[in-house]
Write a protein that holds these residues in place. Sequence first.
Motif, PDB file in Angstrom:
ATOM      1  N   ASP A  89       0.832  -1.195   0.000  1.00 32.09           N
ATOM      2  CA  ASP A  89       0.000   0.000   0.000  1.00 32.09           C
ATOM      3  C   ASP A  89       0.871   1.252   0.000  1.00 32.09           C
ATOM      4  N   LYS A  90       0.706   2.084  -1.024  1.00 29.13           N
ATOM      5  CA  LYS A  90       1.344   3.406  -1.079  1.00 29.13           C
ATOM      6  C   LYS A  90       2.863   3.347  -0.898  1.00 29.13           C
ATOM      7  N   ASP A  91       3.511   2.593  -1.754  1.00 29.53           N
ATOM      8  CA  ASP A  91       4.977   2.489  -1.759  1.00 29.53           C
ATOM      9  C   ASP A  91       5.553   1.929  -0.454  1.00 29.53           C
ATOM     10  N   ARG A  92       4.740   1.177   0.265  1.00 29.75           N
ATOM     11  CA  ARG A  92       5.200   0.462   1.455  1.00 29.75           C
ATOM     12  C   ARG A  92       4.547  -0.912   1.451  1.00 29.75           C
ATOM     13  N   TYR A  93       5.132  -1.833   2.183  1.00 28.96           N
ATOM     14  CA  TYR A  93       4.492  -3.140   2.319  1.00 28.96           C
ATOM     15  C   TYR A  93       4.657  -3.646   3.740  1.00 28.96           C
ATOM     16  N   TYR A  94       3.706  -4.498   4.142  1.00 32.62           N
ATOM     17  CA  TYR A  94       3.589  -4.894   5.538  1.00 32.62           C
ATOM     18  C   TYR A  94       3.404  -6.411   5.644  1.00 32.62           C
ATOM     19  N   PHE A  95       4.076  -7.012   6.617  1.00 32.19           N
ATOM     20  CA  PHE A  95       3.848  -8.413   6.958  1.00 32.19           C
ATOM     21  C   PHE A  95       2.933  -8.454   8.180  1.00 32.19           C
ATOM     22  N   ARG A  96       1.752  -8.990   8.004  1.00 31.08           N
ATOM     23  CA  ARG A  96       0.754  -9.084   9.076  1.00 31.08           C
ATOM     24  C   ARG A  96       0.576  -7.728   9.781  1.00 31.08           C
ATOM     25  N   GLY A  97       0.556  -6.667   8.991  1.00 28.54           N
ATOM     26  CA  GLY A  97       0.321  -5.331   9.501  1.00 28.54           C
ATOM     27  C   GLY A  97       1.554  -4.606  10.000  1.00 28.54           C
ATOM     28  N   VAL A  98       2.706  -5.262  10.025  1.00 25.90           N
ATOM     29  CA  VAL A  98       3.953  -4.666  10.507  1.00 25.90           C
ATOM     30  C   VAL A  98       4.795  -4.228   9.315  1.00 25.90           C
ATOM     31  N   ASP A  99       5.371  -3.027   9.382  1.00 22.02           N
ATOM     32  CA  ASP A  99       6.205  -2.537   8.293  1.00 22.02           C
ATOM     33  C   ASP A  99       7.325  -3.540   8.009  1.00 22.02           C
ATOM     34  N   ALA A 100       7.341  -4.072   6.801  1.00 23.17           N
ATOM     35  CA  ALA A 100       8.273  -5.155   6.462  1.00 23.17           C
ATOM     36  C   ALA A 100       9.722  -4.694   6.426  1.00 23.17           C
ATOM     37  N   THR A 101       9.951  -3.453   5.999  1.00 18.34           N
ATOM     38  CA  THR A 101      11.335  -2.980   5.937  1.00 18.34           C
ATOM     39  C   THR A 101      11.918  -2.803   7.340  1.00 18.34           C
ATOM     40  N   GLU A 102      11.126  -2.281   8.266  1.00 16.06           N
ATOM     41  CA  GLU A 102      11.589  -2.146   9.647  1.00 16.06           C
ATOM     42  C   GLU A 102      11.844  -3.525  10.262  1.00 16.06           C
ATOM     43  N   GLU A 114       9.905 -17.407  11.406  1.00 16.54           N
ATOM     44  CA  GLU A 114       9.213 -18.045  12.524  1.00 16.54           C
ATOM     45  C   GLU A 114       8.019 -17.213  12.979  1.00 16.54           C
ATOM     46  N   TRP A 115       8.204 -15.915  13.051  1.00 15.70           N
ATOM     47  CA  TRP A 115       7.096 -15.035  13.447  1.00 15.70           C
ATOM     48  C   TRP A 115       5.980 -15.045  12.411  1.00 15.70           C
ATOM     49  N   LEU A 116       6.350 -15.059  11.143  1.00 17.95           N
ATOM     50  CA  LEU A 116       5.343 -15.064  10.082  1.00 17.95           C
ATOM     51  C   LEU A 116       4.514 -16.342  10.135  1.00 17.95           C
ATOM     52  N   TRP A 117       5.156 -17.463  10.480  1.00 12.25           N
ATOM     53  CA  TRP A 117       4.452 -18.748  10.527  1.00 12.25           C
ATOM     54  C   TRP A 117       3.601 -18.911  11.778  1.00 12.25           C
ATOM     55  N   THR A 118       4.130 -18.470  12.907  1.00 11.38           N
ATOM     56  CA  THR A 118       3.495 -18.798  14.192  1.00 11.38           C
ATOM     57  C   THR A 118       2.937 -17.611  14.946  1.00 11.38           C
ATOM     58  N   GLY A 119       3.333 -16.384  14.590  1.00 10.80           N
ATOM     59  CA  GLY A 119       2.927 -15.218  15.350  1.00 10.80           C
ATOM     60  C   GLY A 119       3.782 -14.987  16.578  1.00 10.80           C
ATOM     61  N   ALA A 381      14.943 -16.901   0.250  1.00 11.96           N
ATOM     62  CA  ALA A 381      14.135 -15.987   1.059  1.00 11.96           C
ATOM     63  C   ALA A 381      12.650 -16.264   0.895  1.00 11.96           C
ATOM     64  N   ARG A 382      12.203 -16.401  -0.332  1.00 13.99           N
ATOM     65  CA  ARG A 382      10.778 -16.532  -0.608  1.00 13.99           C
ATOM     66  C   ARG A 382      10.206 -17.862  -0.109  1.00 13.99           C
ATOM     67  N   THR A 383      11.064 -18.853   0.112  1.00 12.20           N
ATOM     68  CA  THR A 383      10.570 -20.139   0.618  1.00 12.20           C
ATOM     69  C   THR A 383       9.811 -19.961   1.924  1.00 12.20           C
ATOM     70  N   ALA A 384      10.275 -19.065   2.790  1.00  9.64           N
ATOM     71  CA  ALA A 384       9.572 -18.830   4.053  1.00  9.64           C
ATOM     72  C   ALA A 384       8.166 -18.292   3.808  1.00  9.64           C
ATOM     73  N   GLY A 385       8.041 -17.366   2.861  1.00 14.01           N
ATOM     74  CA  GLY A 385       6.722 -16.840   2.526  1.00 14.01           C
ATOM     75  C   GLY A 385       5.832 -17.902   1.909  1.00 14.01           C
ATOM     76  N   TRP A 386       6.404 -18.740   1.067  1.00 12.43           N
ATOM     77  CA  TRP A 386       5.611 -19.817   0.460  1.00 12.43           C
ATOM     78  C   TRP A 386       5.053 -20.756   1.523  1.00 12.43           C
ATOM     79  N   HIS A 389       2.077 -19.089   3.098  1.00 15.12           N
ATOM     80  CA  HIS A 389       0.906 -19.189   2.229  1.00 15.12           C
ATOM     81  C   HIS A 389       0.368 -20.620   2.180  1.00 15.12           C
ATOM     82  N   THR A 390       1.257 -21.600   2.234  1.00 15.84           N
ATOM     83  CA  THR A 390       0.822 -22.995   2.262  1.00 15.84           C
ATOM     84  C   THR A 390      -0.001 -23.266   3.520  1.00 15.84           C
ATOM     85  N   LEU A 391       0.496 -22.821   4.667  1.00 13.87           N
ATOM     86  CA  LEU A 391      -0.248 -22.992   5.916  1.00 13.87           C
ATOM     87  C   LEU A 391      -1.604 -22.301   5.834  1.00 13.87           C
TER      88      LEU A 391
END
Length: 418
Positions: A89-102, A114-119, A381-386, A389-391
Amino acid sequence: MRDQDAARGHDEGRLTTKEAAELLGVKPETVYAYVSRGQLSSRREPGGRGSTFDAKEVAALGRRNRRDTGGSSPTADELSVRTAITLIDKDRYYFRGVDATELAVRHSYEEIAEWLWTGQLRPGITFTAPDASVTVARRAVNALPEHSGPTDRLRVAAIAAATADPLRFDLSPDAVLGTARTLIPTLVTALPPLRHDHRDEGPLARRLWGRLSGHDADEASLRILDTALGLLVDHDLAASTLAVRVAASARAHAYAAVSAGLGVLEGPLHGAASGLAHRMLLDVLDRGTAAPVVADELRAGRRIPGLGHRLYPGEDPRARTLFALLEDVPAAAPAVAAARDIVSTTARHSPLHANVDLALAALTVSCGMDATAGETVFAVARTAGWIAHTLEEYEERPLRMRPSGRYTGARPPQPLPR
């Protein structure tokens, strides 16, 4: 607003297929197409003869359709998938609502995964591969021809690792998480190291470095590589991620889903794009200026690699983050300057900005890596995201990723061929 009026009238009830179709401005067949794609949920009422739909959900879909199509009527050709993983959104992107670059700057790749998979954030976590998995994956990779690319090796390693896991068909969340934590380090460890004295220990970025560069790893460069891995974990429904979700929708196991993603990633418009930017950067450094290199690319009818992104009108936030880190590494100065020269030269005629492929190329060039190194970084890197998405897809209705074909061939009946 007829969707709001209808929603108010049905807040306590449900809509029939006919009412939902009228509200959305589509045919009843299209309503069922929305259901098959997971854009709309349906329910059969006890004793009822048809499906019913939640009025608020239908109204929300109608609003999304009008927004996405600029007010035009939605069609059965649209494909939209519910996901709570990445928002762009608007030249930024977020993982589960958290700024991904930060997130990528502050945490390691394994911590983000691990956080992306389990929270749950587990500081200092590292992933390790079982010996049996590594042995079979290395054997398979070593059997490939020398000209095999990094994605070839990773795909073969994933398939080989699957054969060593008799529990791969267990799709429960705990089992898939166990697979994820061992598959990623297996993929890295299966790649041949570039130095005989390389030791597979510590964070994944350090282990991956030994497969990408024959130079000693300084802490600043390792940090940038780790940050690049974190930045590239996910990027919404890119082509490879969609392939992963299709496989997961059919209840393929996690190894197979990752393999599907790797198959798509190899295209020059996706994971392999950084290699083109790497070679262009080397050409600029060799000639001393970007002007003739850009001219040659345009003369050949090719687009300039590493520039522009359809999801970001401005600069790709992943590129912005990596270039900021590279500015602090003296050895990266020539590659960064060459990248900036490419951007400024091309911007004379079109307002294009650097994307992550150009930033990855600056990293791989400055660290003495091969042109295919960026592709390897991207895939690992993308394997973690895949996996994330699989889960997520395993929680959806099976086989929902089944769009209907729009037949454009000859109408039957046709005579038998002779």
